[in-house]
Each structure stands twice: as structure tokens, then as C-alpha cells.
Design a protein around this motif. Structure first.
Motif, PDB file in Angstrom:
ATOM      1  N   LYS A 221     -22.914 -20.346 -50.633  1.00 48.56           N
ATOM      2  CA  LYS A 221     -23.901 -20.633 -49.572  1.00 48.56           C
ATOM      3  C   LYS A 221     -25.273 -20.140 -50.028  1.00 48.56           C
ATOM      4  O   LYS A 221     -25.424 -18.974 -50.406  1.00 48.56           O
ATOM      5  N   ILE A 222     -26.240 -21.033 -49.995  1.00 47.26           N
ATOM      6  CA  ILE A 222     -27.624 -20.684 -50.295  1.00 47.26           C
ATOM      7  C   ILE A 222     -28.396 -20.665 -48.979  1.00 47.26           C
ATOM      8  O   ILE A 222     -28.353 -21.631 -48.207  1.00 47.26           O
ATOM      9  N   THR A 223     -29.068 -19.572 -48.724  1.00 50.58           N
ATOM     10  CA  THR A 223     -29.943 -19.471 -47.543  1.00 50.58           C
ATOM     11  C   THR A 223     -31.375 -19.337 -48.024  1.00 50.58           C
ATOM     12  O   THR A 223     -31.701 -18.415 -48.787  1.00 50.58           O
ATOM     13  N   VAL A 224     -32.214 -20.269 -47.614  1.00 52.12           N
ATOM     14  CA  VAL A 224     -33.634 -20.255 -47.977  1.00 52.12           C
ATOM     15  C   VAL A 224     -34.427 -19.761 -46.766  1.00 52.12           C
ATOM     16  O   VAL A 224     -34.320 -20.324 -45.672  1.00 52.12           O
ATOM     17  N   ASN A 225     -35.203 -18.711 -46.979  1.00 51.65           N
ATOM     18  CA  ASN A 225     -36.066 -18.185 -45.925  1.00 51.65           C
ATOM     19  C   ASN A 225     -37.505 -18.603 -46.199  1.00 51.65           C
ATOM     20  O   ASN A 225     -38.110 -18.189 -47.198  1.00 51.65           O
ATOM     21  N   GLY A 226     -38.054 -19.448 -45.342  1.00 53.99           N
ATOM     22  CA  GLY A 226     -39.441 -19.868 -45.471  1.00 53.99           C
ATOM     23  C   GLY A 226     -40.370 -18.947 -44.698  1.00 53.99           C
ATOM     24  O   GLY A 226     -39.996 -17.824 -44.343  1.00 53.99           O
ATOM     25  N   LYS A 303     -27.295 -21.013 -59.246  1.00 55.32           N
ATOM     26  CA  LYS A 303     -28.275 -20.011 -58.821  1.00 55.32           C
ATOM     27  C   LYS A 303     -29.556 -20.143 -59.648  1.00 55.32           C
ATOM     28  O   LYS A 303     -30.669 -20.016 -59.120  1.00 55.32           O
ATOM     29  N   GLY A 304     -29.396 -20.432 -60.946  1.00 47.55           N
ATOM     30  CA  GLY A 304     -30.567 -20.614 -61.808  1.00 47.55           C
ATOM     31  C   GLY A 304     -31.419 -21.794 -61.377  1.00 47.55           C
ATOM     32  O   GLY A 304     -32.667 -21.723 -61.405  1.00 47.55           O
ATOM     33  N   ILE A 305     -30.758 -22.891 -60.975  1.00 43.08           N
ATOM     34  CA  ILE A 305     -31.499 -24.063 -60.493  1.00 43.08           C
ATOM     35  C   ILE A 305     -32.307 -23.697 -59.244  1.00 43.08           C
ATOM     36  O   ILE A 305     -33.484 -24.054 -59.103  1.00 43.08           O
ATOM     37  N   VAL A 306     -31.682 -22.950 -58.343  1.00 40.54           N
ATOM     38  CA  VAL A 306     -32.358 -22.540 -57.107  1.00 40.54           C
ATOM     39  C   VAL A 306     -33.551 -21.641 -57.422  1.00 40.54           C
ATOM     40  O   VAL A 306     -34.647 -21.801 -56.853  1.00 40.54           O
ATOM     41  N   GLU A 307     -33.348 -20.703 -58.340  1.00 37.90           N
ATOM     42  CA  GLU A 307     -34.437 -19.772 -58.676  1.00 37.90           C
ATOM     43  C   GLU A 307     -35.617 -20.503 -59.303  1.00 37.90           C
ATOM     44  O   GLU A 307     -36.782 -20.134 -59.056  1.00 37.90           O
ATOM     45  N   GLU A 308     -35.343 -21.547 -60.104  1.00 35.80           N
ATOM     46  CA  GLU A 308     -36.438 -22.335 -60.679  1.00 35.80           C
ATOM     47  C   GLU A 308     -37.254 -23.023 -59.591  1.00 35.80           C
ATOM     48  O   GLU A 308     -38.484 -23.081 -59.652  1.00 35.80           O
ATOM     49  N   VAL A 309     -36.565 -23.558 -58.582  1.00 39.55           N
ATOM     50  CA  VAL A 309     -37.273 -24.198 -57.464  1.00 39.55           C
ATOM     51  C   VAL A 309     -38.101 -23.162 -56.712  1.00 39.55           C
ATOM     52  O   VAL A 309     -39.263 -23.413 -56.341  1.00 39.55           O
ATOM     53  N   LEU A 310     -37.517 -21.990 -56.490  1.00 40.25           N
ATOM     54  CA  LEU A 310     -38.209 -20.952 -55.709  1.00 40.25           C
ATOM     55  C   LEU A 310     -39.461 -20.424 -56.414  1.00 40.25           C
ATOM     56  O   LEU A 310     -40.370 -19.902 -55.765  1.00 40.25           O
ATOM     57  N   LYS A 311     -39.516 -20.566 -57.748  1.00 42.87           N
ATOM     58  CA  LYS A 311     -40.704 -20.123 -58.472  1.00 42.87           C
ATOM     59  C   LYS A 311     -41.959 -20.867 -57.994  1.00 42.87           C
ATOM     60  O   LYS A 311     -43.082 -20.345 -58.065  1.00 42.87           O
ATOM     61  N   THR A 317     -37.996 -16.730 -49.885  1.00 41.10           N
ATOM     62  CA  THR A 317     -36.909 -15.923 -50.454  1.00 41.10           C
ATOM     63  C   THR A 317     -35.594 -16.651 -50.241  1.00 41.10           C
ATOM     64  O   THR A 317     -35.503 -17.592 -49.440  1.00 41.10           O
ATOM     65  N   MET A 318     -34.590 -16.211 -50.952  1.00 37.84           N
ATOM     66  CA  MET A 318     -33.283 -16.848 -50.767  1.00 37.84           C
ATOM     67  C   MET A 318     -32.181 -15.824 -50.973  1.00 37.84           C
ATOM     68  O   MET A 318     -32.351 -14.807 -51.648  1.00 37.84           O
ATOM     69  N   THR A 319     -31.030 -16.095 -50.369  1.00 36.35           N
ATOM     70  CA  THR A 319     -29.810 -15.326 -50.647  1.00 36.35           C
ATOM     71  C   THR A 319     -28.760 -16.297 -51.173  1.00 36.35           C
ATOM     72  O   THR A 319     -28.767 -17.492 -50.829  1.00 36.35           O
ATOM     73  N   PHE A 320     -27.870 -15.775 -52.005  1.00 32.95           N
ATOM     74  CA  PHE A 320     -26.842 -16.596 -52.662  1.00 32.95           C
ATOM     75  C   PHE A 320     -25.512 -15.884 -52.482  1.00 32.95           C
ATOM     76  O   PHE A 320     -25.301 -14.798 -53.011  1.00 32.95           O
ATOM     77  N   GLU A 321     -24.623 -16.469 -51.691  1.00 28.69           N
ATOM     78  CA  GLU A 321     -23.329 -15.841 -51.391  1.00 28.69           C
ATOM     79  C   GLU A 321     -22.195 -16.706 -51.944  1.00 28.69           C
ATOM     80  O   GLU A 321     -22.252 -17.940 -51.879  1.00 28.69           O
ATOM     81  N   VAL A 322     -21.168 -16.046 -52.466  1.00 32.10           N
ATOM     82  CA  VAL A 322     -19.989 -16.745 -52.985  1.00 32.10           C
ATOM     83  C   VAL A 322     -18.734 -16.158 -52.340  1.00 32.10           C
ATOM     84  O   VAL A 322     -18.600 -14.933 -52.226  1.00 32.10           O
ATOM     85  N   HIS A 323     -17.817 -17.039 -51.914  1.00 33.25           N
ATOM     86  CA  HIS A 323     -16.544 -16.602 -51.342  1.00 33.25           C
ATOM     87  C   HIS A 323     -15.399 -17.337 -52.042  1.00 33.25           C
ATOM     88  O   HIS A 323     -15.475 -18.546 -52.268  1.00 33.25           O
ATOM     89  N   GLU A 324     -14.373 -16.599 -52.374  1.00 33.12           N
ATOM     90  CA  GLU A 324     -13.178 -17.206 -52.984  1.00 33.12           C
ATOM     91  C   GLU A 324     -12.446 -18.055 -51.955  1.00 33.12           C
ATOM     92  O   GLU A 324     -12.276 -17.658 -50.802  1.00 33.12           O
TER      93      GLU A 324
END
Length: 414
Positions: A221-226, A303-311, A317-324
Motif C-alpha cells: 500500500k502506497i499512501t501519498v500525502n499532499g 518503491k524506487g519508482i514512487v520515490e522518483e515521482v516524489l522527487k 510525502t509518502m508511506t510504503f507498507e507491505v503485508h504478507e
């Protein structure tokens, strides 16, 4: 062995699919829909009527029953398992199953919606059923062969063994689960009560297929905070999280890394839901691969793709969560080779060649295997699942029943 046996699997299947058992991914209840219990109670009563005294449905919609051993020596207790729910992808309300006798090889126009055509071009496996009976829905709903075909085949297996005490077998457990289609099929299963050592799910496709390997699966789950501002006075202030989420989706690779561009043993990352407002947006992904270690690599790439966009949006800001979610059952089954070997023997006794293939998905068997109940997957015959084109061949259903009976014998002999 089955020459004089009147199979009951078709009659049972045609009845079961008419009971609406669609599960609900948005529900926190257990089971996620109460209507799944409508079929569970029918199955428990039918098993009792066959003579299985302990047959019952519990508060969570799981059906348990035992076929007692008819031999004196101790053999491992095995379980046959299928799920009662149908997928949320397509309506399962007012299913009208149609038995097409001696299929002639032509495209099938479904009567309640002539735009729904099951064509030989799209489903070449139909060619193997020319002259055989097949079952479809009417064009307005899915059929429900996933997985009521498995349910009906297990019920007919029980019927056969109880009618033929000369067929020797150990103790056999029957388990029907709710909510498999929404990833909760084992959430409330009581393995201690079940009391089995090994199991087989009946949740596979073409005749002769046997599956002892699934994807390993995570959810991300990616959460983007604008940054929110009044739109009338937003210049140089507003950072719109929804637009950033759109950029993230647009930045995903076009020719790989996705389910629509991968096959075989290739893994993927797949966005399945997006939501939010200008201030905060979320994107839900599923991450899949047959090699569990590759999940971390896929997630790092995402996550790298998201961080490139956020640059490009330094104030966001964003959070990146992973669940099995589940793991490849092969990691467990490799330590129990007899489970697959005995299945292959049963297939051969039924006159079938075994086709082993990995599942580009998961089954209840994935979770059960890691819960301590090694559990590969046996074919049912189901085709075009989760759609209005869903169909199944009667020959395949009969053969599945035969395989289960032979499998019970093989375990008793070995």
C-alpha cells in the motif's frame, strides 16, 4: 470399478450452483456474507444423510465431516477440501445452469444474453469435449464451478465410498471453507478439530492437471500525502495527492512487471485499487512471484519508482507498507514428496496422464500448507472461471471423483 456406478456429481453440482454464495472483500464479518452458510447447511445435512454422524457447519461457515476408516491398520488421515464461495468479480445471484448434452463443437450462444458467446476460438479446450456433456450458465451470471465443482466431486466421492465398503481406505476428512475468493478461506479453520495430516484441495482446472506450486504473495500500500489548500487560492500552495498517484501509475513499466505482460513463471506487480482526495491518496498493489525472495526485489523496484515521482514534488510525502498474503506451497510440499507421488499414482489408476503446472495465483492449500497441513491442488474441470463464460465438462467431473477414490485407496495401501 466405476462401470456400474451412477455418478451423482452433476445432479449435486446443478443444485449447488443455484445457491448464491458470493463472498465480499469489503466485509469484516466471518464469513464475509451470511448467505454462504445457506449452502454450508445443505452440505452438512446431506453428509449426515449419507451416514457421516459428525457432519456439521460451525459458526464461521466451515463444514467438517469424517468418513471413518474401514481398515484395521493405521494410515495417515487425509482431507479433501473445497470452497463454497464464488468470486465477487461477477454476479452469482439466480444462476441458471444449463446441461448441454453431447456438445457438437460449435460456439455456444448463452440464451439469456446473446452477446455472451463461449467460442471454440477463445476456449480451445472445448474441442476435447465434442460428443460429451458440458454445463454452462445462462449468460447473466457466472456458473460457480469455482469451486462448487470441487464441492460436488468431494460429495460424490463420499457417496461412492459409503456405497462401496469393499474399497479399502483410512480415515478421510471433508472440509468445505467460505471466503477463499477474498483471501480469508483459512482465517477461522480449526485444524485441531479437523485432525488431518495431509490434504488436497479440489480447485484446479483441466483434466489431469496437478498443482503443487503457487505464487508467493504480498500486498503493498502506497499512501501519498499532499498539501491541501483552498482551490481558489492554491497557487504555489496546493500539492494534489490524486495527481501524484496518477503519475505513479503512469510511471509503471508498460511492457513488463504487470499481469497483462507476464506469463509462465514470471512475477508481477499489479495496482488493484486507488482512492482518496486531493490531500491524501492511496494505491493498493498485489505483488506476486514463484520465488519468495523476489518479492522483496519487486517491492524495492516499486518503491524506487514512487520515490522518483516524489522527487518532482518535494513537499509531498509518502508511506510504503507491505503485508504478507501467502507463500508458495512448494516450500512445504518439497518436504513431503509422498503427497504428490500418491496423487500421481491415483491419476494413473484413473487412466490419466499427470500434467504438473504452477498456479499463477493461490489456493486455500497455500495457507494450509504453511499452517502445518501439506496441501496440493487437484483438477476439477472448471474453465473460464469468474466470468459469464464459465463452463465445465461432465467427463472431467466424473474423472475427478475417480481420482479421489483411487487416492483414498493409494494412501491406505502405501
Amino acid at each position: 470399478m466405476f462401470t456400474n456406478y451412477t455418478f451423482t456429481v452433476v445432479e449435486k453440482f446443478m443444485r449447488y450452483v443455484q445457491v448464491d454464495t458470493q463472498s465480499d472483500p469489503a466485509s469484516a464479518a466471518a464469513p464475509t456474507t451470511e448467505k454462504q452458510k445457506n449452502l454450508g447447511s445443505v452440505l452438512a445435512e446431506e453428509l449426515k444423510a449419507m451416514g457421516l454422524a459428525d457432519a456439521h457447519m460451525d459458526e464461521y461457515g466451515y463444514v467438517y465431516a469424517t468418513i471413518p476408516s474401514n481398515i484395521t491398520k493405521q494410515v495417515p488421515v487425509i482431507c479433501f477440501c473445497s470452497h463454497v464461495d464464488t468470486a465477487p468479480d461477477c454476479s452469482g445471484t439466480h444462476v441458471k445452469p444449463i446441461l448441454h448434452k453431447q456438445y457438437n463443437g460449435a460456439d455456444i450462444v448463452l440464451p439469456d444474453d446473446a452477446t455472451q458467446v463461449i467460442s471454440v476460438k477463445d476456449y480451445p479446450y472445448l474441442q476435447q469435449h465434442i460428443g460429451q456433456d458440458i454445463i454452462t450458465a445462462s449468460g447473466l451470471t457466472l456458473l460457480g464451478a469455482d469451486d462448487k465443482s470441487g464441492v460436488a466431486e468431494i460429495m460424490d466421492m463420499a457417496n461412492y465410498l459409503l456405497q462401496h465398503p469393499e474399497v479399502k481406505h483410512g480415515e478421510i476428512k471433508i472440509l468445505f471453507t467460505p471466503d477463499e475468493e477474498v483471501g480469508k478461506g483459512t482465517a477461522h479453520v480449526n485444524l485441531k478439530k479437523l485432525g488431518a495430516e495431509f490434504a488436497y484441495t479440489l480447485d484446479g482446472g483441466e483434466l489431469g492437471t496437478f498443482e503443487d506450486e503457487t505464487f508467493s504473495a504480498d500486498a503493498a500500500k502506497i499512501t501519498v500525502n499532499g498539501v491541501i489548500a483552498h482551490p481558489g487560492y492554491a497557487k504555489d500552495k496546493l500539492v494534489n495527492a490524486l495527481k501524484i498517484a496518477g503519475e505513479i501509475l503512469a510511471a509503471l513499466p508498460a511492457g513488463e512487471f504487470s499481469p497483462e505482460t507476464t506469463s509462465g513463471r514470471e512475477g508481477f506487480v499489479h495496482p488493484v485499487a486507488i482512492g482518496g482526495i486531493a490531500e491524501k491518496a492511496t494505491i493498493d498493489f498485489i505483488v506476486r512471484d514463484f520465488t519468495t525472495a523476489n518479492l522483496v526485489k519487486h517491492e524495492a523496484r516499486l518503491k524506487g519508482i514512487v520515490e522518483e515521482v516524489l522527487k518532482k514534488h518535494p513537499r509531498a510525502t509518502m508511506t510504503f507498507e507491505v503485508h504478507e498474503q501467502y507463500r508458495n506451497m512448494k516450500e512445504v510440499l518439497i518436504n513431503h514428496p509422498q503427497v504428490g507421488a500418491y496423487a500421481e499414482e491415483a491419476y494413473q489408476r484413473a487412466g490419466l496422464q499427470v500434467t504438473k503446472e504452477p498456479i499463477r495465483g493461490g489456493t486455500d492449500g497455500s495457507r494450509l500448507s504453511f499452517m502445518g497441513l501439506p496441501c496440493p491442488n487437484v483438477f476439477t474441470g472448471m474453465q473460464a472461471i469468474h466470468s459469464k463464460h464459465e463452463w465445465i465438462g461432465v467427463r472431467d467431473m466424473h474423472k475427478a471423483v475417480e481420482v479421489l477414490v483411487h487416492l483414498a485407496q493409494v494412501w491406505a495401501e502405501k
